[in-house]
Design an enzyme around this catalytic site. Structure first.
Site, mmCIF file in Angstrom:
data_model
loop_
_atom_site.group_PDB
_atom_site.id
_atom_site.type_symbol
_atom_site.label_atom_id
_atom_site.label_comp_id
_atom_site.label_asym_id
_atom_site.label_seq_id
_atom_site.Cartn_x
_atom_site.Cartn_y
_atom_site.Cartn_z
ATOM 1 N N HIS A 20 0.804 -1.230 0.000
ATOM 2 C CA HIS A 20 0.000 0.000 0.000
ATOM 3 C C HIS A 20 0.831 1.272 0.000
ATOM 4 O O HIS A 20 0.258 2.362 0.102
ATOM 5 C CB HIS A 20 -0.905 0.061 1.236
ATOM 6 N N LYS A 58 -8.217 14.320 4.234
ATOM 7 C CA LYS A 58 -7.362 13.127 4.238
ATOM 8 C C LYS A 58 -6.354 13.330 5.345
ATOM 9 O O LYS A 58 -6.303 14.402 5.936
ATOM 10 C CB LYS A 58 -6.644 12.956 2.895
ATOM 11 N N ARG A 59 -5.539 12.296 5.658
ATOM 12 C CA ARG A 59 -4.501 12.513 6.649
ATOM 13 C C ARG A 59 -3.624 13.693 6.233
ATOM 14 O O ARG A 59 -3.433 13.966 5.050
ATOM 15 C CB ARG A 59 -3.643 11.252 6.796
ATOM 16 N N LYS A 110 1.060 14.760 0.710
ATOM 17 C CA LYS A 110 -0.287 15.045 0.217
ATOM 18 C C LYS A 110 -0.461 16.543 -0.090
ATOM 19 O O LYS A 110 -1.438 16.954 -0.697
ATOM 20 C CB LYS A 110 -1.331 14.583 1.228
ATOM 21 N N THR A 167 -8.447 6.784 -2.000
ATOM 22 C CA THR A 167 -9.809 6.265 -2.156
ATOM 23 C C THR A 167 -10.810 7.402 -1.955
ATOM 24 O O THR A 167 -11.905 7.363 -2.498
ATOM 25 C CB THR A 167 -10.086 5.137 -1.139
ATOM 26 N N LYS A 181 -14.474 8.573 -3.831
ATOM 27 C CA LYS A 181 -15.722 8.945 -3.154
ATOM 28 C C LYS A 181 -16.197 10.313 -3.630
ATOM 29 O O LYS A 181 -17.394 10.528 -3.869
ATOM 30 C CB LYS A 181 -15.520 8.939 -1.631
HETATM 31 C C1 CR1 Z 1 -2.038 4.761 0.735
HETATM 32 O O1 CR1 Z 1 -1.282 5.851 1.193
HETATM 33 C C2 CR1 Z 1 -4.165 4.053 -0.370
HETATM 34 C C3 CR1 Z 1 -4.461 3.245 0.885
HETATM 35 C C4 CR1 Z 1 -5.294 2.022 0.583
HETATM 36 C C5 CR1 Z 1 -2.407 3.858 1.907
HETATM 37 C C6 CR1 Z 1 -3.285 5.248 0.002
HETATM 38 O O2 CR1 Z 1 -2.902 5.931 -1.165
HETATM 39 O O3 CR1 Z 1 -5.358 4.497 -0.948
HETATM 40 O O4 CR1 Z 1 -3.254 2.804 1.481
HETATM 41 N N1 CR1 Z 1 -1.175 3.261 2.398
HETATM 42 O O5 CR1 Z 1 -4.680 1.226 -0.370
HETATM 43 C C7 CR1 Z 1 -0.916 2.971 3.671
HETATM 44 O O6 CR1 Z 1 -1.666 3.271 4.584
HETATM 45 C C8 CR1 Z 1 0.580 1.863 5.154
HETATM 46 O O7 CR1 Z 1 0.242 2.318 3.889
#
Ligand code: CR1
Length: 830
Positions: free
Chosen positions: A365, A556-557, A562, A664, A668
């Protein structure tokens, strides 16, 4: 007696049956009478009413899967960001209207009851929410599946804002009880830590290893039913809670060491106390490794228990299960399954390895180097001495294979080793996951390519067929039907209710994109969502925003990659222009931010402070506040998110290309008719392709341009010097204007931008500003914008998590749907 189920007060679905069951729950479960019932009692009684209906389906599902010996997906994830359950469960049961009617008859408001629910926030962000969407889709697609994870007593912290700074408060989601979970006190497995290993010879004269642990505790299961939508299948989410073992207590008690026993109990139970916020260095997080091992060990023991109830031995284990590793967090599973097979079930290495490597698949991820997990060998060996031995053995065999294949390339062999050599030797968890899995996938097309060409390059060269892409998805149940009832109404009128199970049917919107009457209905939908958000923001922060303005939203975080601060540079540029009388973007805008910063991530916290500081100056300046407003929604979580996505006109997806694995939130927003302003990063690439280039505001460097820029010796200072407006914007941040005269407050941010700018904000700045201006202009063409908005919703059905889960089932898990029908159950019972 099928067909007469509504006469059954316990599980009937009519408003009448629901009402009777609700009154019953209030009395027999909550032990309350009407006059003294609190709003929380109403919520609990409603939740138990709904739960009864779920349990009927759940038990029947378990029975059906078991009888069929169904191949089962086990999703191993340290995080599940479920969000509130009641509303979603009403939707998946198809009883929202009955419930609303029943509540009304009893003089209550359903929404007020829904608002009582605390949020199970057992995840940090995208990764945890993805796991929750996947559970919803697995059940909806009738796939036998179990989600395994950790029952954190405290989920992600609550965020409040004091004087513009983030303050973290402990999340207390379990304090008032959790009606959705069923504790299983008898379903417990021992989990051991520490100690040493010793060799011995077994009864067949074979060499064996015994682990003599120092500490033993237990994992106890808490089960939550996960309903499918429009089907009777109801799957299982099994979360593990740590308790001190009884025998363990007894030993200490027998020695007369009462307080020792109590302390041991407290220490054991600490393992599932709290979710770790991510984005922080892993150093010293011993408890984190304990959590990972704890939940993985319980889950594998549980899988083995179920398997051995129906099979004579473990030979067919990998046929019975496909276990997905959600990032490297559960990757210790590779060593644990080996240990269970070897030490507890007496298998030989080859057989154990065959089963292990055919059981697991691994999803990557993130490519961010700081997030790629490695554990110091010293720590690993101290906590899990047997697992370290097994990892060494896996590695020795793997490296032998590599040396044979690449005899003249010792560097490659060292790069691929499961152990990183250096002053501190470390275990590379991504390598362990890759070697121990039959499939590895990234989470968006571009990300999967980057996995192959960067962090996993050597592995891809060795095993090209192991690598896949499965682009992420989001559930339309929660993120359209539940959160955007107006949009749901529009699509249902056009396409019928079936679109919720087949989001491709959103396409029926497409031919109406230019229809004036339809456009009006669409605008009314947006307007309603914007008004709801405005009301919530007013309630939460006191800020007043104008639903007519362009809602430009980034939630988002908070993280430097970002680039929330790039968004801020644009806002300050607009502010500066208005103050200079040189305004070129007369579109009134409301900028909405939301997101949590990891408690130990200073720069992210400073960005939150900067958002508030810029907001304070802009919102109170009458010269600009008719045109610009800036708000920060505190405590961004699933509940708030549901209110935010439908209200957006413009969705900010502005990460440095190559850094956001997928995203994601971007899906949305777009599904709810927001246009995206974004870079060619993560799933933005596929969203742009799906909605059409003309309906997407693209800007910024591509991945290869980013690489080239950095390789050529990037110098942000030169960009600063060469761009008058940018220079003025940054100088304003350094002037003290936004910090009550303190020029140093934001220095760490501005210095970082001017000296290194690792995320290339300045390089992307001119294109971002120019593209924002185009978006602002486009918004004033109401019909043109509405058309683009409709087309975004119409063309993003492919980002349903149902599509993603179908791909996993076909490409990776090789698992088939197993529909469950309550009708046959009714027939059997009667
Ligand atoms: C990513 O940063 C992705 C989500 C779900 C995150 C984000 O871009 O949409 O995973 N990765 O796949 C993450 O949390 C530990 O890595």
């Amino acid at each position: 007696m099928h067909g007469s189920s509504d006469e059954r007060t316990r599980t009937g679905m009519s408003p009448e049956a629901l009402k009777r069951a609700f009154v019953d729950s209030m009395f027999y479960v909550q032990a309350r009478y009407w006059e003294v019932a609190t709003p929380h009692d109403l919520y609990m009684a409603a939740a138990y009413t709904v739960r009864d209906r779920m349990l009927e389906r759940w038990i029947h599902t378990a029975e059906t899967y078991r009888k069929a010996h169904a191949r089962t997906v086990c999703y191993l994830s340290a995080e599940y960001l479920l969000g509130p359950q009641l509303g979603n469960n009403l939707i998946n049961l198809g009883i929202v209207d009955s419930a609303r009617q029943g509540a009304r008859d009893l003089g209550m408001d359903l929404q007020e009851i829904l608002d009582q629910e605390p949020e199970p926030g057992l995840g940090n962000g995208g990764l945890g929410r993805l796991a929750a969407c996947y559970l919803d889709s697995l059940a909806t697609l009738s796939i036998p599946a179990i989600g395994y994870g950790i029952r954190y007593e405290h989920g992600i912290f609550d965020q409040s804002i004091v004087d513009g700074w983030q303050v973290e408060d402990c999340d207390l989601w379990l304090t008032n009880g959790n009606p959705w979970e069923i504790p299983r006190p008898l379903l417990r497995f021992p989990v051991r830590f520490g100690g040493h290993t010793e060799p011995y010879t077994d009864e067949h004269g074979r060499f064996r290893v015994r682990w003599v642990p120092e500490l033993e505790l237990y994992g106890m299961a808490y089960d939550t039913p996960i309903l499918g939508f429009g089907v009777d299948n109801t799957n299982l989410l099994r979360l593990w809670h740590a308790t001190a073992g009884r025998s363990f207590d007894l030993q200490a008690f027998q020695k007369g060491d009462y307080y020792g026993a109590v302390n041991a109990k407290v220490a054991a139970e600490n393992i599932t106390k709290v979710l770790y916020p991510n984005d922080e260095p892993e150093a010293g997080k011993e408890l984190r490794l304990k959590q990972q091992y704890f939940f993985v060990s319980c889950s594998l023991q549980d899988m083995m228990r179920a398997h051995l109830q129906q099979a004579p031995n473990l030979e067919g284990f990998h046929e019975r299960y496909a276990a997905q590793l959600n990032d490297t967090h559960p990757s210790i599973a590779v060593a644990e399954l080996m240990r269970l097979c070897l030490d507890e079930h007496g298998m030989d290495w080859e057989a154990a390895w065959e089963i292990t490597r055919r059981t697991f698949a691994y999803t990557n991820h993130t490519l961010l180097p700081e997030a790629l997990e490695t554990w110091p060998v010293e720590l690993f060996g101290r906590l899990l001495p047997r697992h370290l031995e097994i990892i060494y053995e896996i590695n020795a065999r793997f490296l032998d294979e590599l040396r044979m294949r690449y005899p003249f390339d010792p560097e490659r062999v060292a790069r691929m080793s499961l152990i990183e050599e250096g002053p501190v030797r470390r275990v590379r968890m991504a390598h362990l996951a890759t070697v121990g899995s039959f499939a590895v996938n990234g989470v968006a097309a571009i990300h999967s390519e980057l996995v192959k060409s960067t962090v996993m390059r050597d592995f891809h060269e060795l095993w090209p067929e192991k690598f896949h892409n499965v682009t992420n998805g989001v559930t339309p149940r929660r993120f359209v039907q539940l959160s955007n009832p107006e949009l749901c109404g529009i699509v249902t009128d056009l396409a019928g209710p079936g679109w919720v199970r087949d989001a491709e049917n959103l396409r029926t919107l497409e031919p109406h994109a230019d229809d004036a009457a339809f456009q009006q209905r669409w605008q009314a939908m947006k307007r309603a969502a914007k008004e709801r958000l405005a009301a919530r923001i007013r309630e939460a922060t006191g800020a007043v925003i104008d639903p007519q303005s362009l809602f430009d939203i980034q939630v988002k975080r908070i993280h430097e990659y970002k680039r929330q601060h790039l968004n801020l540079l644009h806002i300050v540029a607009l502010y500066h222009r208005i103050k200079q009388g040189a305004d070129s973007d007369p579109t009134p805008r409301t900028f909405v931010f939301g997101g949590k910063a990891a408690p130990g991530y200073f720069m992210a916290k400073l960005i939150i402070k900067l958002i508030h500081s810029v907001a304070e100056v802009i919102n109170r300046d009458p010269e600009v506040n008719e045109r610009l407003r800036v708000v920060f929604v505190p405590n961004f979580n699933v509940k708030n998110a549901e209110c935010i996505y439908p209200a957006a006109d413009l969705s900010e997806q502005i990460s440095t290309a190559g850094k956001e694995a997928s995203g994601t939130g971007n899906m949305k927003f777009s599904m709810n008719g927001a246009l995206t302003i974004g870079t060619l990063d993560g799933a933005n690439v596929e969203i742009r392709h799906a909605v059409g280039h003309e309906n997407f505001f693209l800007f910024g460097l591509t991945v290869s341009e980013v690489e080239r820029t950095l390789a050529e010796g990037y110098c942000p200072w030169e960009i600063y010097r060469g761009n008058d407006e940018l220079r003025e914007v940054i100088d304003l941040l350094r002037s003290g204007l936004f910090s009550h005269g303190d020029p140093d407050l934001f220095r760490p941010l501005t210095d970082s931008l001017l000296q290194h700018d690792p995320y290339l904000l300045l390089a992307d700045y001119p294109a971002y500003i120019e593209t924002q201006a185009r978006a602002g202009d486009a918004f004033r063409d109401v019909a043109g914008w509405t058309r683009m908005s409709i087309l975004n919703s119409a063309r993003t059905g492919c980002f349903s998590s149902d599509r993603a889960i179908r791909e996993y089932c076909g490409k990776i898990w090789r698992v088939e749907p197993m529909p469950v029908s309550l009708a046959t159950n009714d027939a059997r019972v009667s």
